[in-house]
Design a protein around this motif. Structure first.
Motif, mmCIF file in Angstrom:
data_model
loop_
_atom_site.group_PDB
_atom_site.id
_atom_site.type_symbol
_atom_site.label_atom_id
_atom_site.label_comp_id
_atom_site.label_asym_id
_atom_site.label_seq_id
_atom_site.Cartn_x
_atom_site.Cartn_y
_atom_site.Cartn_z
ATOM 1 N N GLU A 127 20.107 -1.296 0.305
ATOM 2 C CA GLU A 127 20.174 -2.681 -0.228
ATOM 3 C C GLU A 127 19.232 -2.474 -1.972
ATOM 4 O OE1 GLU A 127 21.230 -5.416 0.650
ATOM 5 O OE2 GLU A 127 21.761 -5.038 3.241
ATOM 6 N N ALA A 128 18.692 -3.064 -2.352
ATOM 7 C CA ALA A 128 18.240 -3.420 -3.565
ATOM 8 C C ALA A 128 16.700 -3.288 -2.790
ATOM 9 C CB ALA A 128 17.835 -4.721 -4.483
ATOM 10 N N SER A 129 15.701 -1.993 -4.085
ATOM 11 C CA SER A 129 14.791 -1.314 -3.673
ATOM 12 C C SER A 129 13.790 -3.243 -3.759
ATOM 13 C CB SER A 129 13.972 -0.288 -4.422
ATOM 14 O OG SER A 129 14.815 0.364 -4.131
ATOM 15 N N PRO A 130 12.736 -3.355 -3.893
ATOM 16 C CA PRO A 130 11.690 -4.040 -4.157
ATOM 17 C C PRO A 130 11.632 -3.882 -5.678
ATOM 18 C CG PRO A 130 10.825 -3.485 -2.133
ATOM 19 C CD PRO A 130 12.000 -2.709 -2.444
ATOM 20 N N LYS A 131 11.449 -5.405 -6.795
ATOM 21 C CA LYS A 131 11.082 -4.679 -7.996
ATOM 22 C C LYS A 131 9.824 -4.730 -7.888
ATOM 23 C CE LYS A 131 13.870 -9.561 -8.895
ATOM 24 N NZ LYS A 131 13.586 -10.911 -9.251
ATOM 25 N N PRO A 132 9.949 -4.017 -9.084
ATOM 26 C CA PRO A 132 8.190 -2.775 -9.855
ATOM 27 C C PRO A 132 7.325 -3.707 -9.179
ATOM 28 C CG PRO A 132 10.052 -2.505 -11.066
ATOM 29 C CD PRO A 132 10.594 -3.896 -10.260
ATOM 30 N N GLU A 133 5.974 -3.335 -9.683
ATOM 31 C CA GLU A 133 4.515 -4.165 -9.378
ATOM 32 C C GLU A 133 4.305 -4.606 -10.785
ATOM 33 O OE1 GLU A 133 -0.163 -3.771 -7.935
ATOM 34 O OE2 GLU A 133 1.376 -1.763 -7.776
ATOM 35 N N ASN A 134 3.870 -6.189 -10.103
ATOM 36 C CA ASN A 134 3.330 -6.912 -12.081
ATOM 37 C C ASN A 134 4.767 -6.978 -13.029
ATOM 38 O OD1 ASN A 134 1.087 -6.902 -11.172
ATOM 39 N ND2 ASN A 134 0.796 -4.642 -12.070
ATOM 40 N N TYR A 135 5.996 -6.989 -12.116
ATOM 41 C CA TYR A 135 6.894 -7.009 -13.160
ATOM 42 C C TYR A 135 7.392 -8.619 -13.987
ATOM 43 C CZ TYR A 135 12.092 -8.679 -13.863
ATOM 44 O OH TYR A 135 13.513 -8.285 -13.853
ATOM 45 N N ASP A 136 7.687 -8.550 -15.005
ATOM 46 C CA ASP A 136 7.912 -9.722 -16.239
ATOM 47 C C ASP A 136 9.597 -9.656 -16.468
ATOM 48 O OD1 ASP A 136 7.995 -10.434 -19.070
ATOM 49 O OD2 ASP A 136 5.981 -11.136 -18.094
ATOM 50 N N SER A 137 9.766 -10.405 -15.993
ATOM 51 C CA SER A 137 11.297 -10.362 -16.269
ATOM 52 C C SER A 137 11.874 -9.616 -18.348
ATOM 53 C CB SER A 137 12.377 -11.711 -15.654
ATOM 54 O OG SER A 137 11.789 -12.033 -16.171
ATOM 55 N N ILE A 138 11.172 -10.943 -18.910
ATOM 56 C CA ILE A 138 11.159 -10.361 -20.113
ATOM 57 C C ILE A 138 11.101 -9.193 -21.167
ATOM 58 C CG2 ILE A 138 10.827 -12.064 -22.534
ATOM 59 C CD1 ILE A 138 12.218 -13.895 -20.306
ATOM 60 N N GLU A 139 9.407 -8.636 -20.467
ATOM 61 C CA GLU A 139 9.796 -8.177 -20.868
ATOM 62 C C GLU A 139 10.471 -6.603 -20.057
ATOM 63 O OE1 GLU A 139 7.531 -7.153 -23.448
ATOM 64 O OE2 GLU A 139 7.344 -9.628 -24.108
ATOM 65 N N HIS A 198 17.092 -12.947 -16.821
ATOM 66 C CA HIS A 198 17.526 -12.755 -15.986
ATOM 67 C C HIS A 198 18.674 -11.690 -16.498
ATOM 68 C CE1 HIS A 198 20.143 -14.298 -12.588
ATOM 69 N NE2 HIS A 198 21.090 -14.319 -12.983
ATOM 70 N N LEU A 199 19.839 -11.584 -17.299
ATOM 71 C CA LEU A 199 20.557 -10.481 -16.785
ATOM 72 C C LEU A 199 20.438 -9.063 -16.841
ATOM 73 C CD1 LEU A 199 23.904 -9.777 -17.175
ATOM 74 C CD2 LEU A 199 23.749 -10.067 -19.593
ATOM 75 N N PHE A 200 18.903 -8.836 -18.854
ATOM 76 C CA PHE A 200 18.219 -7.288 -18.570
ATOM 77 C C PHE A 200 17.319 -7.484 -18.115
ATOM 78 C CE2 PHE A 200 20.529 -8.297 -22.666
ATOM 79 C CZ PHE A 200 22.311 -7.053 -22.357
ATOM 80 N N GLY A 201 17.177 -8.258 -17.598
ATOM 81 C CA GLY A 201 15.397 -8.445 -16.439
ATOM 82 C C GLY A 201 16.041 -8.142 -14.267
ATOM 83 N N ASP A 202 16.432 -9.662 -14.210
ATOM 84 C CA ASP A 202 16.962 -9.948 -12.850
ATOM 85 C C ASP A 202 17.782 -9.107 -12.250
ATOM 86 O OD1 ASP A 202 14.195 -10.933 -12.763
ATOM 87 O OD2 ASP A 202 15.342 -12.929 -13.413
ATOM 88 N N ILE A 203 19.291 -8.665 -13.495
ATOM 89 C CA ILE A 203 19.987 -8.429 -12.850
ATOM 90 C C ILE A 203 20.178 -6.210 -12.336
ATOM 91 C CG2 ILE A 203 22.591 -8.058 -13.200
ATOM 92 C CD1 ILE A 203 22.894 -10.938 -13.795
ATOM 93 N N PHE A 204 19.558 -6.447 -14.005
ATOM 94 C CA PHE A 204 19.825 -4.190 -14.009
ATOM 95 C C PHE A 204 18.602 -4.040 -13.465
ATOM 96 C CE2 PHE A 204 22.417 -4.937 -17.767
ATOM 97 C CZ PHE A 204 23.184 -3.982 -17.618
ATOM 98 N N VAL A 205 17.019 -5.015 -12.791
ATOM 99 C CA VAL A 205 16.704 -4.584 -12.064
ATOM 100 C C VAL A 205 16.738 -3.757 -10.733
ATOM 101 C CG1 VAL A 205 15.213 -6.106 -11.129
ATOM 102 C CG2 VAL A 205 13.715 -3.943 -11.677
ATOM 103 N N ARG A 206 17.566 -4.224 -10.073
ATOM 104 C CA ARG A 206 18.060 -4.518 -9.006
ATOM 105 C C ARG A 206 19.090 -2.876 -8.855
ATOM 106 N NH1 ARG A 206 19.239 -8.320 -5.310
ATOM 107 N NH2 ARG A 206 20.901 -6.959 -4.735
ATOM 108 N N ASP A 207 18.250 -1.885 -7.950
ATOM 109 C CA ASP A 207 18.826 -1.053 -8.230
ATOM 110 C C ASP A 207 19.882 -0.488 -7.347
ATOM 111 O OD1 ASP A 207 17.744 -0.440 -5.991
ATOM 112 O OD2 ASP A 207 16.391 0.742 -6.582
ATOM 113 N N VAL A 208 20.735 -1.281 -7.700
ATOM 114 C CA VAL A 208 22.336 -0.577 -6.062
ATOM 115 C C VAL A 208 22.559 -0.607 -6.737
ATOM 116 C CG1 VAL A 208 23.890 -1.825 -4.261
ATOM 117 C CG2 VAL A 208 21.647 -3.328 -4.811
#
Length: 238
Positions: free
Chosen positions: A110-122, A157-167
């Protein structure tokens, strides 16, 4: 005389080793990657009959259930929800059919939790810059000025929330993306960018030529020709 013989032996040994290393540098697509291409391409063009075959071949090659689900979810950003949902519904049926037939497929991580202090835009800015081969994300493009909200969606959303998923790795995501774009019409401009992005994530020239062969033999020869022309332009610009 002995020194001369040893010197000659060492020379040919070095030559043989160099030859082996050169061969090892040629990196082709493995079976799982080839199956990910067809799954993505048939999701994009809506050919559900061939997509069902691609799903079965993908699972047979040990792609995990979660890897395939992630590829389908990733593709909604490029193909739209209708094609992505059609693909997902079909995949559910395939998984159920294979389970009923006694086949044991791998669920996968499954996808790991998002990094601490994650900012989708950055995060999205960093990923887009990486894909584009730049040190910093680009700004001021005409579409960004004309419709800033579109760029916000792309980054957050695309380069942030989708790409951050490490599946899937970024390399796998780019392979999925170029496969979908190659199967659709009118997307050569986007394919141009993502072929470069694929190389920036580690996909080699040989693998991209192999990718074109898969599109040609298994998906659509006309689309393969257009994609090859785009790839040649990309390689010429390198």
């Amino acid at each position: 005389m002995l020194k001369k013989i040893l010197s000659i032996t060492a020379f040919f040994s070095l030559l043989f080793t160099s030859s082996l290393l050169a061969k090892e540098e040629i990196k082709m697509l493995d079976k799982k990657q080839q199956n990910m291409i067809t799954i993505s391409a048939f999701t994009a063009n809506g050919n559900l009959d061939k997509l069902k075959i691609a799903f079965n071949e993908g699972l047979d090659s040990k792609l995990t259930i979660n890897e395939i689900k992630e590829a389908i979810a990733h593709l909604y950003a490029y193909t739209g929800f209708p094609r992505s949902l059609n693909s997902l519904n079909l995949f559910m049926k395939v998984v159920e059919e294979r389970k009923a037939a006694g086949k044991e497929d791998i669920l996968g991580k499954e996808a790991s939790p998002k990094p601490e202090n994650y900012d989708s835009i950055e995060y999205g800015k960093k990923i887009r810059a990486k894909l584009a081969g730049l040190k910093e994300d680009y700004t001021g493009a005409p579409y960004q000025v004309f419709a800033p909200v579109v760029d916000e969606y792309l980054l957050g959303h695309l380069f942030g929330d989708i790409f951050v998923r490490d599946v899937l790795t970024h390399e796998q995501r780019e392979l999925v993306t170029i496969s979908a774009l190659a199967a659709m019409t009118g997307t050569q401009g986007q394919l141009n960018f993502h072929l470069k992005a694929a190389m920036n994530t580690g996909i080699t020239k040989d693998q991209l030529n192999d990718f074109i062969k898969v599109i040609d033999t298994k998906v659509d020869s006309t689309q393969a020709k257009l994609s090859k022309e785009t790839l040649e332009k990309v390689l010429d610009s390198k």
